[in-house]
Design a protein around this motif. Structure first.
Motif, mmCIF file in Angstrom:
data_model
loop_
_atom_site.group_PDB
_atom_site.id
_atom_site.type_symbol
_atom_site.label_atom_id
_atom_site.label_comp_id
_atom_site.label_asym_id
_atom_site.label_seq_id
_atom_site.Cartn_x
_atom_site.Cartn_y
_atom_site.Cartn_z
ATOM 1 N N HIS A 73 -7.386 -3.186 0.179
ATOM 2 C CA HIS A 73 -7.814 -2.563 -0.672
ATOM 3 C C HIS A 73 -7.169 -2.960 -2.086
ATOM 4 N N ASP A 96 0.871 -3.388 -1.325
ATOM 5 C CA ASP A 96 0.117 -2.199 -0.592
ATOM 6 C C ASP A 96 -1.243 -2.341 -1.197
ATOM 7 N N GLY A 97 -1.919 -2.549 0.040
ATOM 8 C CA GLY A 97 -3.280 -3.134 0.064
ATOM 9 C C GLY A 97 -3.946 -4.055 -0.404
ATOM 10 N N GLU A 128 -9.386 3.313 -2.600
ATOM 11 C CA GLU A 128 -9.623 3.712 -1.821
ATOM 12 C C GLU A 128 -7.220 4.202 -1.649
ATOM 13 N N GLU A 129 -7.184 4.247 -3.159
ATOM 14 C CA GLU A 129 -6.084 5.424 -3.015
ATOM 15 C C GLU A 129 -6.021 6.512 -4.194
ATOM 16 N N HIS A 154 -0.939 -3.791 6.646
ATOM 17 C CA HIS A 154 -0.711 -2.964 6.096
ATOM 18 C C HIS A 154 0.820 -3.034 5.453
ATOM 19 N N HIS A 160 -5.159 5.263 5.562
ATOM 20 C CA HIS A 160 -5.462 3.775 6.083
ATOM 21 C C HIS A 160 -7.325 4.414 5.413
HETATM 22 ZN ZN ZN Z 1 -2.444 0.908 1.040
#
Ligand code: ZN
Length: 418
Positions: A83, A94-95, A128-129, A190, A358
Protein backbone atom coordinates in the motif's frame (compact mmCIF):
# COMPACT_ATOMS: atom_id res chain seq x y z
CA UNK A 1 19.32 -19.06 -8.82
CA UNK A 2 20.85 -15.71 -7.92
CA UNK A 3 21.64 -14.72 -11.48
CA UNK A 4 19.60 -11.54 -11.71
CA UNK A 5 19.53 -8.65 -9.28
CA UNK A 6 17.46 -5.52 -8.82
CA UNK A 7 18.86 -1.99 -9.06
CA UNK A 8 19.05 -1.03 -5.37
CA UNK A 9 20.02 2.56 -6.15
CA UNK A 10 16.94 3.09 -8.30
CA UNK A 11 14.71 1.50 -5.66
CA UNK A 12 16.15 3.80 -2.98
CA UNK A 13 15.75 6.94 -5.05
CA UNK A 14 12.12 6.03 -5.81
CA UNK A 15 11.50 5.52 -2.07
CA UNK A 16 12.96 8.95 -1.33
CA UNK A 17 10.95 10.58 -4.16
CA UNK A 18 7.71 9.04 -2.90
CA UNK A 19 8.49 10.23 0.64
CA UNK A 20 8.48 13.83 -0.66
CA UNK A 21 4.73 13.59 -1.22
CA UNK A 22 3.04 14.50 2.06
CA UNK A 23 6.49 14.92 3.62
CA UNK A 24 6.38 15.91 7.29
CA UNK A 25 8.76 18.35 9.01
CA UNK A 26 10.26 15.53 11.08
CA UNK A 27 11.21 13.41 8.06
CA UNK A 28 8.17 11.17 7.74
CA UNK A 29 5.21 10.97 5.34
CA UNK A 30 1.56 11.82 5.81
CA UNK A 31 -0.64 10.34 3.09
CA UNK A 32 -3.99 9.36 4.53
CA UNK A 33 -6.03 6.96 2.40
CA UNK A 34 -7.89 8.63 -0.50
CA UNK A 35 -6.60 12.09 0.41
CA UNK A 36 -5.08 14.40 -2.23
CA UNK A 37 -1.59 13.39 -1.02
CA UNK A 38 -2.45 9.70 -1.35
CA UNK A 39 -3.69 10.35 -4.89
CA UNK A 40 -0.57 12.39 -5.73
CA UNK A 41 1.57 9.46 -4.57
CA UNK A 42 -0.39 7.09 -6.79
CA UNK A 43 -0.02 9.44 -9.76
CA UNK A 44 3.75 9.53 -9.28
CA UNK A 45 3.85 5.74 -9.09
CA UNK A 46 1.68 5.39 -12.21
CA UNK A 47 3.90 7.85 -14.10
CA UNK A 48 6.93 5.62 -13.37
CA UNK A 49 4.92 2.60 -14.56
CA UNK A 50 3.74 4.31 -17.75
CA UNK A 51 7.33 5.29 -18.57
CA UNK A 52 8.17 1.60 -18.84
CA UNK A 53 5.08 0.76 -20.87
CA UNK A 54 3.33 -1.19 -18.12
CA UNK A 55 -0.47 -1.13 -18.28
CA UNK A 56 -2.85 -0.37 -15.42
CA UNK A 57 -6.26 -1.63 -14.39
CA UNK A 58 -8.11 -0.15 -11.39
CA UNK A 59 -11.23 -1.24 -9.59
CA UNK A 60 -14.14 0.54 -7.92
CA UNK A 61 -12.51 0.54 -4.49
CA UNK A 62 -9.40 2.17 -5.98
CA UNK A 63 -7.05 -0.83 -6.01
CA UNK A 64 -4.44 -0.53 -8.80
CA UNK A 65 -2.99 -3.42 -10.78
CA UNK A 66 0.04 -2.58 -12.92
CA UNK A 67 0.95 -5.29 -15.40
CA UNK A 68 4.01 -6.41 -17.29
CA UNK A 69 2.70 -8.80 -19.91
CA UNK A 70 3.72 -12.46 -20.02
CA UNK A 71 4.07 -14.83 -22.95
CA UNK A 72 0.79 -16.50 -21.99
CA UNK A 73 -1.66 -13.63 -21.55
CA UNK A 74 -4.34 -15.89 -20.11
CA UNK A 75 -2.05 -17.24 -17.38
CA UNK A 76 -2.99 -16.05 -13.88
CA UNK A 77 -0.79 -13.12 -12.87
CA UNK A 78 1.89 -13.24 -10.21
CA UNK A 79 1.11 -10.15 -8.13
CA UNK A 80 3.50 -8.28 -5.84
CA UNK A 81 1.72 -5.73 -3.69
CA UNK A 82 1.30 -3.53 -0.66
CA UNK A 83 0.00 0.00 0.00
CA UNK A 84 0.98 3.65 -0.54
CA UNK A 85 -1.23 5.21 2.15
CA UNK A 86 0.44 5.98 5.48
CA UNK A 87 -0.40 6.45 9.13
CA UNK A 88 -0.97 10.08 10.21
CA UNK A 89 2.56 11.59 10.43
CA UNK A 90 3.80 8.10 9.53
CA UNK A 91 6.99 6.70 8.09
CA UNK A 92 8.48 6.41 4.60
CA UNK A 93 8.67 2.63 4.28
CA UNK A 94 5.55 0.95 5.71
CA UNK A 95 3.72 -0.28 2.60
CA UNK A 96 5.66 1.93 0.23
CA UNK A 97 8.63 -0.45 0.20
CA UNK A 98 6.40 -3.34 -0.89
CA UNK A 99 4.87 -1.38 -3.78
CA UNK A 100 8.12 0.15 -5.04
CA UNK A 101 10.03 -3.13 -4.69
CA UNK A 102 7.29 -4.66 -6.85
CA UNK A 103 7.85 -1.96 -9.47
CA UNK A 104 11.61 -2.58 -9.17
CA UNK A 105 11.05 -6.27 -9.98
CA UNK A 106 9.03 -5.33 -13.09
CA UNK A 107 11.65 -2.81 -14.18
CA UNK A 108 14.48 -5.28 -13.61
CA UNK A 109 12.73 -7.87 -15.80
CA UNK A 110 12.26 -5.15 -18.42
CA UNK A 111 15.91 -3.99 -18.23
CA UNK A 112 17.17 -7.54 -18.63
CA UNK A 113 14.65 -8.43 -21.34
CA UNK A 114 13.47 -11.47 -19.37
CA UNK A 115 10.22 -12.88 -20.75
CA UNK A 116 8.01 -14.64 -18.21
CA UNK A 117 5.22 -17.07 -19.07
CA UNK A 118 2.69 -15.49 -16.69
CA UNK A 119 2.13 -11.74 -16.44
CA UNK A 120 3.74 -10.07 -13.42
CA UNK A 121 1.83 -7.32 -11.65
CA UNK A 122 2.17 -4.76 -8.89
CA UNK A 123 -0.95 -4.36 -6.75
CA UNK A 124 -1.56 -1.16 -4.76
CA UNK A 125 -4.30 -1.76 -2.21
CA UNK A 126 -6.53 1.09 -1.06
CA UNK A 127 -6.62 2.13 2.60
CA UNK A 128 -4.43 -0.49 4.23
CA UNK A 129 -3.79 1.63 7.30
CA UNK A 130 -7.36 2.17 8.42
CA UNK A 131 -6.35 5.48 9.99
CA UNK A 132 -8.87 7.63 8.12
CA UNK A 133 -11.48 5.00 7.20
CA UNK A 134 -12.09 1.76 9.09
CA UNK A 135 -11.58 -1.12 8.70
CA UNK A 136 -7.90 -1.36 7.85
CA UNK A 137 -6.90 -3.46 4.79
CA UNK A 138 -10.09 -2.24 3.13
CA UNK A 139 -9.11 -2.50 -0.55
CA UNK A 140 -7.68 -6.01 -0.30
CA UNK A 141 -10.65 -7.05 1.85
CA UNK A 142 -13.11 -5.88 -0.80
CA UNK A 143 -11.03 -7.52 -3.56
CA UNK A 144 -11.17 -10.83 -1.69
CA UNK A 145 -14.89 -10.57 -0.94
CA UNK A 146 -14.37 -10.17 2.82
CA UNK A 147 -16.15 -6.80 2.83
CA UNK A 148 -19.04 -6.02 0.43
CA UNK A 149 -18.20 -3.05 -1.84
CA UNK A 150 -21.35 -1.13 -0.82
CA UNK A 151 -20.41 -1.40 2.84
CA UNK A 152 -16.90 -0.03 2.21
CA UNK A 153 -18.21 2.81 0.02
CA UNK A 154 -20.53 3.97 2.81
CA UNK A 155 -17.79 4.26 5.44
CA UNK A 156 -17.19 7.91 6.41
CA UNK A 157 -14.13 9.58 7.95
CA UNK A 158 -14.25 11.66 11.14
CA UNK A 159 -15.46 14.71 9.19
CA UNK A 160 -18.29 12.76 7.54
CA UNK A 161 -16.75 12.32 4.07
CA UNK A 162 -17.63 8.88 2.70
CA UNK A 163 -15.19 6.60 0.87
CA UNK A 164 -17.47 6.75 -2.20
CA UNK A 165 -17.13 10.53 -2.50
CA UNK A 166 -13.32 10.40 -2.48
CA UNK A 167 -13.26 7.51 -4.97
CA UNK A 168 -15.50 9.51 -7.33
CA UNK A 169 -13.36 12.62 -6.92
CA UNK A 170 -10.38 10.69 -8.30
CA UNK A 171 -12.37 8.76 -10.92
CA UNK A 172 -12.09 5.31 -9.36
CA UNK A 173 -15.85 4.81 -9.64
CA UNK A 174 -15.21 4.06 -13.33
CA UNK A 175 -13.08 1.05 -12.42
CA UNK A 176 -13.75 -2.65 -12.87
CA UNK A 177 -15.73 -4.65 -10.30
CA UNK A 178 -13.53 -5.52 -7.30
CA UNK A 179 -12.40 -9.12 -7.45
CA UNK A 180 -12.96 -9.37 -11.21
CA UNK A 181 -9.27 -8.75 -11.85
CA UNK A 182 -7.85 -12.22 -11.17
CA UNK A 183 -4.55 -12.90 -9.44
CA UNK A 184 -2.85 -16.31 -9.42
CA UNK A 185 -0.47 -15.83 -6.50
CA UNK A 186 0.60 -13.01 -4.22
CA UNK A 187 3.86 -11.78 -2.69
CA UNK A 188 4.36 -8.90 -0.28
CA UNK A 189 7.56 -7.35 1.03
CA UNK A 190 7.24 -5.26 4.18
CA UNK A 191 9.39 -3.83 6.95
CA UNK A 192 9.18 -6.07 10.01
CA UNK A 193 7.74 -3.36 12.29
CA UNK A 194 9.37 -5.20 15.18
CA UNK A 195 12.93 -5.55 16.53
CA UNK A 196 13.70 -9.25 16.01
CA UNK A 197 15.57 -9.26 12.67
CA UNK A 198 17.75 -6.33 13.73
CA UNK A 199 18.50 -7.84 17.14
CA UNK A 200 19.51 -11.15 15.58
CA UNK A 201 21.46 -9.58 12.71
CA UNK A 202 19.19 -11.18 10.10
CA UNK A 203 18.39 -9.63 6.70
CA UNK A 204 15.28 -11.56 5.70
CA UNK A 205 12.21 -12.68 7.62
CA UNK A 206 10.44 -15.65 6.06
CA UNK A 207 6.89 -14.91 7.19
CA UNK A 208 5.01 -18.15 7.74
CA UNK A 209 1.79 -16.56 8.92
CA UNK A 210 0.09 -13.91 10.98
CA UNK A 211 -1.12 -13.62 14.54
CA UNK A 212 -4.75 -13.91 15.47
CA UNK A 213 -6.19 -10.55 16.54
CA UNK A 214 -9.26 -9.60 18.55
CA UNK A 215 -10.43 -6.03 19.07
CA UNK A 216 -12.78 -4.91 21.82
CA UNK A 217 -14.52 -1.87 23.06
CA UNK A 218 -14.40 -1.80 26.86
CA UNK A 219 -17.04 0.58 28.19
CA UNK A 220 -17.59 1.86 31.72
CA UNK A 221 -20.76 3.82 32.35
CA UNK A 222 -21.60 5.77 35.50
CA UNK A 223 -23.12 9.19 36.04
CA UNK A 224 -21.84 12.58 34.96
CA UNK A 225 -21.80 15.16 37.72
CA UNK A 226 -20.03 18.29 39.00
CA UNK A 227 -16.47 17.84 40.30
CA UNK A 228 -17.12 20.00 43.38
CA UNK A 229 -20.42 19.61 45.19
CA UNK A 230 -20.88 15.84 44.91
CA UNK A 231 -19.26 13.89 47.81
CA UNK A 232 -16.87 11.11 46.72
CA UNK A 233 -18.97 8.37 48.31
CA UNK A 234 -22.01 9.33 46.29
CA UNK A 235 -20.34 9.40 42.89
CA UNK A 236 -20.77 6.84 40.15
CA UNK A 237 -17.36 7.56 38.64
CA UNK A 238 -16.25 5.09 35.93
CA UNK A 239 -12.62 6.28 36.12
CA UNK A 240 -12.39 4.82 39.64
CA UNK A 241 -12.36 1.40 37.91
CA UNK A 242 -9.88 2.30 35.20
CA UNK A 243 -6.83 0.93 37.02
CA UNK A 244 -8.50 -2.41 37.79
CA UNK A 245 -9.74 -2.76 34.19
CA UNK A 246 -6.32 -1.91 32.75
CA UNK A 247 -4.65 -4.33 35.16
CA UNK A 248 -6.93 -7.11 33.89
CA UNK A 249 -6.06 -6.34 30.26
CA UNK A 250 -2.32 -6.37 30.97
CA UNK A 251 -2.57 -9.59 32.97
CA UNK A 252 -4.25 -11.14 29.92
CA UNK A 253 -1.44 -9.83 27.73
CA UNK A 254 1.28 -11.49 29.77
CA UNK A 255 -0.25 -14.99 29.54
CA UNK A 256 2.98 -16.07 27.82
CA UNK A 257 5.86 -14.46 25.92
CA UNK A 258 3.92 -14.46 22.61
CA UNK A 259 0.80 -12.77 23.99
CA UNK A 260 0.10 -9.08 23.34
CA UNK A 261 -2.43 -6.70 24.87
CA UNK A 262 -2.78 -3.02 24.08
CA UNK A 263 -5.05 -0.26 25.31
CA UNK A 264 -4.62 2.23 22.48
CA UNK A 265 -7.45 4.60 23.26
CA UNK A 266 -8.82 5.94 26.54
CA UNK A 267 -11.66 8.42 26.34
CA UNK A 268 -13.77 10.07 29.01
CA UNK A 269 -17.05 11.80 28.33
CA UNK A 270 -17.72 14.63 28.49
CA UNK A 271 -13.97 15.03 29.02
CA UNK A 272 -14.13 18.21 31.05
CA UNK A 273 -11.69 19.12 33.83
CA UNK A 274 -14.42 19.94 36.34
CA UNK A 275 -16.89 17.15 35.59
CA UNK A 276 -16.93 13.58 36.90
CA UNK A 277 -17.15 11.70 33.60
CA UNK A 278 -20.30 9.76 32.91
CA UNK A 279 -18.56 7.42 30.49
CA UNK A 280 -15.14 5.89 30.01
CA UNK A 281 -14.30 4.09 26.78
CA UNK A 282 -11.19 1.98 26.19
CA UNK A 283 -10.06 0.12 23.10
CA UNK A 284 -8.42 -3.26 23.65
CA UNK A 285 -6.31 -5.15 21.12
CA UNK A 286 -5.35 -8.76 21.98
CA UNK A 287 -3.02 -10.87 19.81
CA UNK A 288 -1.45 -14.30 19.83
CA UNK A 289 0.08 -16.53 17.13
CA UNK A 290 -1.88 -19.50 18.49
CA UNK A 291 -5.64 -19.26 17.93
CA UNK A 292 -6.49 -21.45 20.93
CA UNK A 293 -4.35 -19.38 23.31
CA UNK A 294 -6.03 -16.18 22.07
CA UNK A 295 -9.36 -17.89 22.73
CA UNK A 296 -8.24 -18.53 26.33
CA UNK A 297 -7.07 -14.92 26.68
CA UNK A 298 -10.47 -13.82 25.40
CA UNK A 299 -12.19 -16.06 27.97
CA UNK A 300 -10.16 -14.86 30.94
CA UNK A 301 -10.54 -11.18 29.99
CA UNK A 302 -14.32 -11.55 29.54
CA UNK A 303 -14.60 -13.37 32.89
CA UNK A 304 -12.46 -10.79 34.68
CA UNK A 305 -14.51 -7.90 33.29
CA UNK A 306 -17.75 -9.62 34.32
CA UNK A 307 -16.42 -9.98 37.89
CA UNK A 308 -15.29 -6.37 37.90
CA UNK A 309 -18.76 -5.35 36.77
CA UNK A 310 -20.39 -7.36 39.57
CA UNK A 311 -18.17 -5.67 42.14
CA UNK A 312 -18.51 -2.12 40.78
CA UNK A 313 -21.44 -0.48 42.46
CA UNK A 314 -23.21 2.13 40.38
CA UNK A 315 -20.97 1.64 37.33
CA UNK A 316 -21.70 -0.69 34.45
CA UNK A 317 -18.66 -2.31 32.88
CA UNK A 318 -19.01 -4.19 29.61
CA UNK A 319 -16.71 -5.73 27.04
CA UNK A 320 -17.74 -6.08 23.40
CA UNK A 321 -15.66 -7.83 20.75
CA UNK A 322 -15.74 -5.71 17.59
CA UNK A 323 -13.31 -7.56 15.31
CA UNK A 324 -11.65 -10.96 15.04
CA UNK A 325 -8.96 -11.79 12.52
CA UNK A 326 -8.06 -15.49 12.81
CA UNK A 327 -4.53 -16.87 12.54
CA UNK A 328 -3.22 -16.69 8.96
CA UNK A 329 -1.05 -19.40 7.41
CA UNK A 330 0.95 -18.47 4.33
CA UNK A 331 1.58 -20.97 1.54
CA UNK A 332 4.29 -23.42 2.65
CA UNK A 333 5.78 -23.79 -0.84
CA UNK A 334 6.04 -20.04 -1.34
CA UNK A 335 7.61 -19.64 2.10
CA UNK A 336 10.11 -22.35 1.13
CA UNK A 337 10.90 -20.42 -2.06
CA UNK A 338 11.57 -17.28 0.00
CA UNK A 339 13.82 -19.31 2.33
CA UNK A 340 15.85 -20.82 -0.50
CA UNK A 341 16.24 -17.50 -2.31
CA UNK A 342 17.68 -15.94 0.86
CA UNK A 343 20.00 -18.92 1.31
CA UNK A 344 21.20 -18.81 -2.32
CA UNK A 345 22.00 -15.11 -2.00
CA UNK A 346 23.74 -15.50 1.35
CA UNK A 347 21.20 -13.41 3.28
CA UNK A 348 20.83 -14.47 6.91
CA UNK A 349 17.16 -15.37 7.39
CA UNK A 350 14.74 -16.73 9.94
CA UNK A 351 11.11 -17.81 9.97
CA UNK A 352 8.72 -15.53 11.79
CA UNK A 353 5.06 -14.77 12.38
CA UNK A 354 3.76 -11.30 11.55
CA UNK A 355 2.61 -9.29 14.54
CA UNK A 356 0.89 -6.68 12.38
CA UNK A 357 -2.00 -7.09 9.94
CA UNK A 358 -1.26 -6.90 6.21
CA UNK A 359 -3.11 -7.03 2.89
CA UNK A 360 -1.47 -10.43 2.36
CA UNK A 361 -3.69 -11.82 5.13
CA UNK A 362 -6.77 -11.35 2.95
CA UNK A 363 -5.01 -12.58 -0.18
CA UNK A 364 -3.82 -15.73 1.62
CA UNK A 365 -7.44 -16.86 1.91
CA UNK A 366 -7.90 -16.61 -1.86
CA UNK A 367 -4.58 -17.56 -3.51
CA UNK A 368 -1.15 -18.95 -2.56
CA UNK A 369 0.50 -16.02 -0.76
CA UNK A 370 3.72 -15.26 1.12
CA UNK A 371 5.41 -12.34 2.82
CA UNK A 372 9.02 -11.25 3.15
CA UNK A 373 10.19 -9.01 6.00
CA UNK A 374 13.29 -6.83 6.15
CA UNK A 375 14.61 -5.25 9.36
CA UNK A 376 13.65 -1.76 10.41
CA UNK A 377 15.80 0.29 12.75
CA UNK A 378 14.91 -0.17 16.40
CA UNK A 379 11.80 -2.06 15.35
CA UNK A 380 10.06 1.32 15.04
CA UNK A 381 7.19 1.96 12.61
CA UNK A 382 4.03 4.08 12.36
CA UNK A 383 6.49 6.84 13.18
CA UNK A 384 8.49 9.37 11.14
CA UNK A 385 11.70 7.71 12.40
CA UNK A 386 10.87 4.46 10.57
CA UNK A 387 13.98 3.37 8.63
CA UNK A 388 15.35 0.44 6.69
CA UNK A 389 18.78 0.65 5.06
CA UNK A 390 19.14 0.79 1.24
CA UNK A 391 20.92 -2.59 1.14
CA UNK A 392 18.16 -4.17 3.23
CA UNK A 393 15.47 -2.81 0.93
CA UNK A 394 17.41 -4.18 -2.06
CA UNK A 395 17.85 -7.60 -0.38
CA UNK A 396 14.09 -7.86 0.12
CA UNK A 397 13.47 -6.86 -3.51
CA UNK A 398 15.98 -9.46 -4.73
CA UNK A 399 14.11 -12.19 -2.86
CA UNK A 400 10.87 -10.97 -4.46
CA UNK A 401 12.58 -11.11 -7.85
CA UNK A 402 13.73 -14.72 -7.35
CA UNK A 403 10.37 -15.99 -6.17
CA UNK A 404 8.56 -14.06 -8.92
CA UNK A 405 10.76 -15.63 -11.61
CA UNK A 406 10.04 -19.05 -10.20
CA UNK A 407 6.28 -18.48 -10.05
CA UNK A 408 5.93 -16.70 -13.37
CA UNK A 409 8.08 -19.18 -15.27
CA UNK A 410 11.21 -17.67 -16.71
CA UNK A 411 14.30 -19.09 -18.40
CA UNK A 412 17.28 -19.61 -16.07
CA UNK A 413 19.71 -16.68 -16.01
CA UNK A 414 22.76 -17.11 -18.28
CA UNK A 415 25.64 -18.85 -16.53
CA UNK A 416 23.47 -20.59 -13.93
CA UNK A 417 22.24 -24.14 -13.70
CA UNK A 418 18.50 -24.47 -14.16
ZN1 ZN B 1 1.87 -1.65 6.03
Amino acid sequence: MAGYSVDGTRLWSRLMDMAEIGATVNGGSHRLALSQDDEDGRELFLAWCANRGFTVVFDKIGNLFVRRAGRTPAAPAVAIGSHLDTQPMGGRFDGVLGVLAGLEVLETLEDLGVATEAPVEVAVWTNEEGARFQPAMMGSGVHCGVHPLAEALAVADASGIPVAQELERFGYDRGVEPGSHAIGSYLELHIEQGPILEQEGKSIGVVTGGQAIRWYSLDLRGEETHAGPMPMAMRRDPVRHLAAAAELVYRTGTADADARATIGRIETRPGSINAVPGELHLSVDLRHPDESVLEQMHGSLAEGIAQLNDAAEGVEISLEQIWHSPVVHFDAQLAAAVRSSAAARGYAARDMVSGAGHDAFHLAKAVPAAMVFVPCRGGISHNAQEFTAPEQAAAGANVLLDVTLQLAGAPAPPGTKA
